[in-house]
Design an enzyme around this catalytic site. Structure first.
Site, PDB file in Angstrom:
ATOM      1  N   THR A 187     -17.099 -18.234  -5.453  1.00  0.00           N
ATOM      2  CA  THR A 187     -18.067 -18.702  -6.450  1.00  0.00           C
ATOM      3  C   THR A 187     -18.154 -17.764  -7.654  1.00  0.00           C
ATOM      4  O   THR A 187     -17.863 -16.567  -7.535  1.00  0.00           O
ATOM      5  CB  THR A 187     -19.460 -18.789  -5.777  1.00  0.00           C
ATOM      6  OG1 THR A 187     -20.455 -18.989  -6.764  1.00  0.00           O
ATOM      7  CG2 THR A 187     -19.810 -17.514  -5.026  1.00  0.00           C
ATOM      8  N   ASP A 188     -18.619 -18.313  -8.773  1.00  0.00           N
ATOM      9  CA  ASP A 188     -18.854 -17.462  -9.952  1.00  0.00           C
ATOM     10  C   ASP A 188     -20.083 -16.567  -9.763  1.00  0.00           C
ATOM     11  O   ASP A 188     -20.286 -15.625 -10.530  1.00  0.00           O
ATOM     12  CB  ASP A 188     -19.008 -18.318 -11.218  1.00  0.00           C
ATOM     13  CG  ASP A 188     -20.153 -19.329 -11.159  1.00  0.00           C
ATOM     14  OD1 ASP A 188     -20.846 -19.412 -10.119  1.00  0.00           O
ATOM     15  OD2 ASP A 188     -20.357 -20.052 -12.155  1.00  0.00           O
ATOM     16  N   GLU A 189     -20.898 -16.857  -8.739  1.00  0.00           N
ATOM     17  CA  GLU A 189     -22.128 -16.074  -8.562  1.00  0.00           C
ATOM     18  C   GLU A 189     -21.843 -14.611  -8.213  1.00  0.00           C
ATOM     19  O   GLU A 189     -22.723 -13.764  -8.325  1.00  0.00           O
ATOM     20  CB  GLU A 189     -23.028 -16.706  -7.485  1.00  0.00           C
ATOM     21  CG  GLU A 189     -23.385 -18.136  -7.828  1.00  0.00           C
ATOM     22  CD  GLU A 189     -24.711 -18.610  -7.253  1.00  0.00           C
ATOM     23  OE1 GLU A 189     -25.465 -17.790  -6.701  1.00  0.00           O
ATOM     24  OE2 GLU A 189     -24.988 -19.810  -7.373  1.00  0.00           O
ATOM     25  N   TYR A 249     -26.822 -14.639  -0.826  1.00  0.00           N
ATOM     26  CA  TYR A 249     -25.664 -15.550  -0.798  1.00  0.00           C
ATOM     27  C   TYR A 249     -24.505 -14.955  -1.607  1.00  0.00           C
ATOM     28  O   TYR A 249     -23.368 -14.851  -1.113  1.00  0.00           O
ATOM     29  CB  TYR A 249     -26.057 -16.917  -1.375  1.00  0.00           C
ATOM     30  CG  TYR A 249     -24.865 -17.755  -1.781  1.00  0.00           C
ATOM     31  CD1 TYR A 249     -24.015 -18.308  -0.825  1.00  0.00           C
ATOM     32  CD2 TYR A 249     -24.568 -17.981  -3.136  1.00  0.00           C
ATOM     33  CE1 TYR A 249     -22.898 -19.056  -1.196  1.00  0.00           C
ATOM     34  CE2 TYR A 249     -23.459 -18.724  -3.514  1.00  0.00           C
ATOM     35  CZ  TYR A 249     -22.631 -19.255  -2.545  1.00  0.00           C
ATOM     36  OH  TYR A 249     -21.523 -19.998  -2.914  1.00  0.00           O
ATOM     37  N   LYS A 308     -20.745 -13.656  -0.327  1.00  0.00           N
ATOM     38  CA  LYS A 308     -19.488 -14.200  -0.844  1.00  0.00           C
ATOM     39  C   LYS A 308     -18.656 -13.079  -1.477  1.00  0.00           C
ATOM     40  O   LYS A 308     -17.432 -13.032  -1.315  1.00  0.00           O
ATOM     41  CB  LYS A 308     -19.750 -15.301  -1.880  1.00  0.00           C
ATOM     42  CG  LYS A 308     -20.360 -16.576  -1.333  1.00  0.00           C
ATOM     43  CD  LYS A 308     -19.469 -17.337  -0.367  1.00  0.00           C
ATOM     44  CE  LYS A 308     -18.260 -17.953  -1.023  1.00  0.00           C
ATOM     45  NZ  LYS A 308     -17.494 -18.803  -0.055  1.00  0.00           N
TER      46      LYS A 308
HETATM   47  P1  NAD Z   1     -21.773 -26.990   1.918  1.00  0.00           P
HETATM   48  O1  NAD Z   1     -22.966 -26.207   2.342  1.00  0.00           O
HETATM   49  O2  NAD Z   1     -21.951 -28.388   1.429  1.00  0.00           O
HETATM   50  O3  NAD Z   1     -20.714 -27.053   3.110  1.00  0.00           O
HETATM   51  C1  NAD Z   1     -20.435 -25.947   3.922  1.00  0.00           C
HETATM   52  C2  NAD Z   1     -19.732 -26.455   5.170  1.00  0.00           C
HETATM   53  O4  NAD Z   1     -19.412 -25.306   5.985  1.00  0.00           O
HETATM   54  C3  NAD Z   1     -20.602 -27.370   6.038  1.00  0.00           C
HETATM   55  O5  NAD Z   1     -19.855 -28.490   6.442  1.00  0.00           O
HETATM   56  C4  NAD Z   1     -20.975 -26.505   7.247  1.00  0.00           C
HETATM   57  O6  NAD Z   1     -21.171 -27.243   8.436  1.00  0.00           O
HETATM   58  C5  NAD Z   1     -19.756 -25.596   7.340  1.00  0.00           C
HETATM   59  N1  NAD Z   1     -20.063 -24.328   8.021  1.00  0.00           N
HETATM   60  C6  NAD Z   1     -21.114 -23.508   7.803  1.00  0.00           C
HETATM   61  N2  NAD Z   1     -21.058 -22.453   8.644  1.00  0.00           N
HETATM   62  C7  NAD Z   1     -19.932 -22.601   9.380  1.00  0.00           C
HETATM   63  C8  NAD Z   1     -19.304 -21.830  10.398  1.00  0.00           C
HETATM   64  N3  NAD Z   1     -19.844 -20.684  10.828  1.00  0.00           N
HETATM   65  N4  NAD Z   1     -18.148 -22.281  10.923  1.00  0.00           N
HETATM   66  C9  NAD Z   1     -17.589 -23.446  10.502  1.00  0.00           C
HETATM   67  N5  NAD Z   1     -18.150 -24.208   9.551  1.00  0.00           N
HETATM   68  C10 NAD Z   1     -19.300 -23.803   8.989  1.00  0.00           C
HETATM   69  O7  NAD Z   1     -21.050 -26.090   0.829  1.00  0.00           O
HETATM   70  P2  NAD Z   1     -20.203 -26.520  -0.465  1.00  0.00           P
HETATM   71  O8  NAD Z   1     -21.111 -26.672  -1.604  1.00  0.00           O
HETATM   72  O9  NAD Z   1     -19.295 -27.615  -0.086  1.00  0.00           O
HETATM   73  O10 NAD Z   1     -19.366 -25.178  -0.696  1.00  0.00           O
HETATM   74  C11 NAD Z   1     -18.111 -24.992  -0.056  1.00  0.00           C
HETATM   75  C12 NAD Z   1     -17.554 -23.639  -0.458  1.00  0.00           C
HETATM   76  O11 NAD Z   1     -17.382 -23.592  -1.872  1.00  0.00           O
HETATM   77  C13 NAD Z   1     -18.449 -22.459  -0.100  1.00  0.00           C
HETATM   78  O12 NAD Z   1     -17.637 -21.408   0.333  1.00  0.00           O
HETATM   79  C14 NAD Z   1     -19.131 -22.105  -1.409  1.00  0.00           C
HETATM   80  O13 NAD Z   1     -19.443 -20.745  -1.452  1.00  0.00           O
HETATM   81  C15 NAD Z   1     -18.062 -22.468  -2.406  1.00  0.00           C
HETATM   82  N6  NAD Z   1     -18.528 -22.869  -3.739  1.00  0.00           N
HETATM   83  C16 NAD Z   1     -19.458 -23.851  -3.879  1.00  0.00           C
HETATM   84  C17 NAD Z   1     -19.829 -24.262  -5.153  1.00  0.00           C
HETATM   85  C18 NAD Z   1     -20.840 -25.362  -5.361  1.00  0.00           C
HETATM   86  O14 NAD Z   1     -21.246 -25.607  -6.494  1.00  0.00           O
HETATM   87  N7  NAD Z   1     -21.265 -26.075  -4.341  1.00  0.00           N
HETATM   88  C19 NAD Z   1     -19.259 -23.654  -6.271  1.00  0.00           C
HETATM   89  C20 NAD Z   1     -18.328 -22.640  -6.078  1.00  0.00           C
HETATM   90  C21 NAD Z   1     -17.952 -22.271  -4.804  1.00  0.00           C
HETATM   91  O1  DAU Z   2     -22.349 -21.278  -9.309  1.00  0.00           O
HETATM   92  C1  DAU Z   2     -21.793 -21.733  -8.111  1.00  0.00           C
HETATM   93  C2  DAU Z   2     -22.881 -21.926  -7.091  1.00  0.00           C
HETATM   94  O2  DAU Z   2     -23.590 -23.113  -7.477  1.00  0.00           O
HETATM   95  C3  DAU Z   2     -22.362 -22.064  -5.670  1.00  0.00           C
HETATM   96  O3  DAU Z   2     -21.745 -20.857  -5.301  1.00  0.00           O
HETATM   97  C4  DAU Z   2     -23.510 -22.381  -4.699  1.00  0.00           C
HETATM   98  O4  DAU Z   2     -23.001 -22.596  -3.405  1.00  0.00           O
HETATM   99  C5  DAU Z   2     -24.193 -23.640  -5.193  1.00  0.00           C
HETATM  100  O5  DAU Z   2     -25.300 -23.930  -4.370  1.00  0.00           O
HETATM  101  C6  DAU Z   2     -24.653 -23.470  -6.640  1.00  0.00           C
HETATM  102  O6  DAU Z   2     -25.694 -22.479  -6.722  1.00  0.00           O
HETATM  103  P1  DAU Z   2     -26.962 -22.658  -7.675  1.00  0.00           P
HETATM  104  O7  DAU Z   2     -28.051 -21.822  -7.172  1.00  0.00           O
HETATM  105  O8  DAU Z   2     -26.578 -22.512  -9.105  1.00  0.00           O
HETATM  106  O9  DAU Z   2     -27.241 -24.253  -7.419  1.00  0.00           O
HETATM  107  P2  DAU Z   2     -28.619 -25.046  -7.203  1.00  0.00           P
HETATM  108  O10 DAU Z   2     -28.293 -26.490  -7.253  1.00  0.00           O
HETATM  109  O11 DAU Z   2     -29.372 -24.533  -6.036  1.00  0.00           O
HETATM  110  O12 DAU Z   2     -29.431 -24.655  -8.510  1.00  0.00           O
HETATM  111  C7  DAU Z   2     -28.926 -24.945  -9.804  1.00  0.00           C
HETATM  112  C8  DAU Z   2     -29.930 -24.406 -10.815  1.00  0.00           C
HETATM  113  O13 DAU Z   2     -31.124 -25.183 -10.709  1.00  0.00           O
HETATM  114  C9  DAU Z   2     -30.345 -22.970 -10.563  1.00  0.00           C
HETATM  115  O14 DAU Z   2     -30.568 -22.328 -11.806  1.00  0.00           O
HETATM  116  C10 DAU Z   2     -31.663 -23.095  -9.808  1.00  0.00           C
HETATM  117  C11 DAU Z   2     -32.247 -24.371 -10.368  1.00  0.00           C
HETATM  118  N1  DAU Z   2     -33.075 -25.169  -9.425  1.00  0.00           N
HETATM  119  C12 DAU Z   2     -32.575 -25.451  -8.199  1.00  0.00           C
HETATM  120  C13 DAU Z   2     -33.309 -26.175  -7.290  1.00  0.00           C
HETATM  121  C14 DAU Z   2     -32.769 -26.460  -5.906  1.00  0.00           C
HETATM  122  C15 DAU Z   2     -34.297 -25.663  -9.821  1.00  0.00           C
HETATM  123  O15 DAU Z   2     -34.717 -25.429 -10.974  1.00  0.00           O
HETATM  124  N2  DAU Z   2     -35.018 -26.385  -8.930  1.00  0.00           N
HETATM  125  C16 DAU Z   2     -34.590 -26.652  -7.674  1.00  0.00           C
HETATM  126  O16 DAU Z   2     -35.321 -27.303  -6.896  1.00  0.00           O
END
Ligand code: NAD
Ligand code: DAU
Length: 367
Positions: free
Chosen positions: A140-142, A166, A170
């Site tokens: 992630t970019d975080e 988190y 990562k």
């Molecule tokens: P998600 O929470 O939707 O899915 C995570 C999956 O991992 C789930 O299916 C869960 O059951 C599985 N999991 C959790 N713990 C586990 C374990 N111990 N063993 C096996 N499986 C397990 O997450 P996502 O949003 O699909 O993100 C997927 C990946 O991409 C993550 O590594 C996250 O850090 C990364 N990522 C997400 C975003 C985003 O915006 N969602 C952006 C950049 C990177």
């Molecule tokens: O940047 C990549 C990341 O994006 C991934 O690594 C994470 O797995 C993914 O969950 C996401 O993280 P964020 O914290 O940016 O996503 P989220 O949807 O939780 O929040 C997006 C923005 O909105 C953030 O600035 C927090 C804000 N927010 C979020 C929630 C859930 C609100 O204002 N209200 C809310 O209820």
């Protein structure tokens, strides 16, 4: 594509976390674009993992889903050996920042210790493998921390500065993936991507939460002043970038992936409200903007993320295809037409989380 370096074919692919949001989109993408490949999903099916996300692929035998933990070394060893896996696309993680603030333990266990277990198992497994292996670590970019308004976007050389449990978990796993390349010559690639959105996004995240709360006529909680900025990428574009990296990426490298769509949270939520007003046949509260509610801020809330994805475009000829306007429209339509997918996810367990996150502190009602 033919001018790009390498082309890793054929593959026997293990997708960890393939029942989650991005992992399931990626599994579908891979099944559609490389139908001859063997695809195995390892997923613990935590609250965020959903077998329904893969139902049609599992039913017609296009992939095998194994329920299990990436931290279970014996299971991982067995699976790698049995399936002769040559490529791991590692998505499995605890992914929600707010939950990492409420209870960080699982984040350390899965994201750090689980990733370590997977790397160790793969390192030993590839010793006997005949095809070239690859460990794609999806991150992630975080990990780069927070930007000021005038700062340049994150590049691959931006120093790590994670701010949430988190992000720290990562970052730790990124360092392990990097170290396994340098120390053991295990071919690892790390990707750092911005915020994804699209179908199968679990209701706890901002975009699905907004769509669902509008459909239910519930307040939309926006943290702080709503001026935090995220860079949004349609999930299909992320999947395409990862597929290109698997085939053509350089081991030992990291690649930043982003949508070049910086938007404040308030602006984003307003766009979703307007799309719902336009697309939904009826809504409990209209115009939906009336539901927007500023609530207490996320502790340590990163102000701005932005990605410089020029390495992806220069070296691997990848650019996002879906504009934010089009992607949001598709996403809103998907949540409108898939209540059967999201309604069961608003379980008593989810209600308890929602109450803890928004209830007392922020005075919001149930979702
Ligand atoms: P998600 O929470 O939707 O899915 C995570 C999956 O991992 C789930 O299916 C869960 O059951 C599985 N999991 C959790 N713990 C586990 C374990 N111990 N063993 C096996 N499986 C397990 O997450 P996502 O949003 O699909 O993100 C997927 C990946 O991409 C993550 O590594 C996250 O850090 C990364 N990522 C997400 C975003 C985003 O915006 N969602 C952006 C950049 C990177
Ligand atoms: O940047 C990549 C990341 O994006 C991934 O690594 C994470 O797995 C993914 O969950 C996401 O993280 P964020 O914290 O940016 O996503 P989220 O949807 O939780 O929040 C997006 C923005 O909105 C953030 O600035 C927090 C804000 N927010 C979020 C929630 C859930 C609100 O204002 N209200 C809310 O209820």
């Amino acid at each position: 594509m033919s001018s790009l370096p390498f082309d890793r074919l054929p593959r026997r692919l293990l997708i960890t976390g393939g029942a989650g949001f991005i992992g399931s989109n990626f599994a579908r993408y891979w099944c559609e674009t490389a139908p001859g490949d063997r695809i195995v999903v390892l997923d613990a099916l935590t609250y965020a993992g959903n077998r329904a996300n893969l139902a049609e692929l599992e039913l017609d035998g296009r992939l095998r889903l194994v329920q299990g933990d990436i931290g279970d070394r014996a299971l991982v060893d067995r699976l790698l050996q049995q399936e002769q896996i040559d490529t791991i696309a590692h998505f499995a993680a605890e992914s929600h920042v707010d939950r990492s603030i409420l209870a960080p333990d699982a984040f350390i266990q899965t994201n750090l210790v689980g990733s370590f277990t997977l790397l160790e198992a793969f390192r030993h497994h590839v010793e006997s493998l005949r095809r070239p292996p690859l460990f794609l670590h999806v991150s992630t970019d975080e990990v780069y921390g927070s930007l000021e308004p005038e700062d340049p976007p994150f590049s691959e050389t931006t120093p790590y500065a994670p701010n949430s449990p988190y992000a720290a978990s990562k970052a730790g796993s990124d360092h392990l993936a990097r170290a396994y390349y340098h120390t053991y010559k295990l071919p690892t690639i790390i990707t750092n991507c911005s915020n994804n959105y699209g179908p199968y996004h679990f209701p706890e995240k901002l975009i699905p939460l907004t769509c669902i709360n509008i459909l239910l006529g519930k307040p939309i909680p926006v943290y702080g002043d709503g001026q935090n900025i995220r860079d949004w990428l349609y999930v299909g574009d992320h999947c395409q970038a990862l597929a290109i990296i698997i085939r053509h990426g350089q081991p030992g490298e990291n690649y930043n992936i982003g949508g070049n769509n910086e938007v404040t949270n308030l602006d984003l939520v307003e766009r979703l409200c307007d799309l719902m007003d336009e697309l939904a046949p009826a809504l409990p509260v209209k115009p939906a903007r009336q539901l927007i509610t500023l609530v207490g801020d996320r502790p340590g809330h990163d102000r701005r993320y932005a990605i410089n994805a020029s390495k992806m475009s220069h070296e691997l000829d990848w650019r996002p295809q879906v504009s934010l306007a089009e992607g949001l429209r598709q996403t809103v339509s998907w949540y409108l037409t898939h209540p059967d997918w999201w309604r069961p996810l608003l379980s008593p367990e989810y209600q308890a989380y929602y109450q803890q996150q928004y209830g007392e502190k922020n005075r919001l009602s149930k979702p």
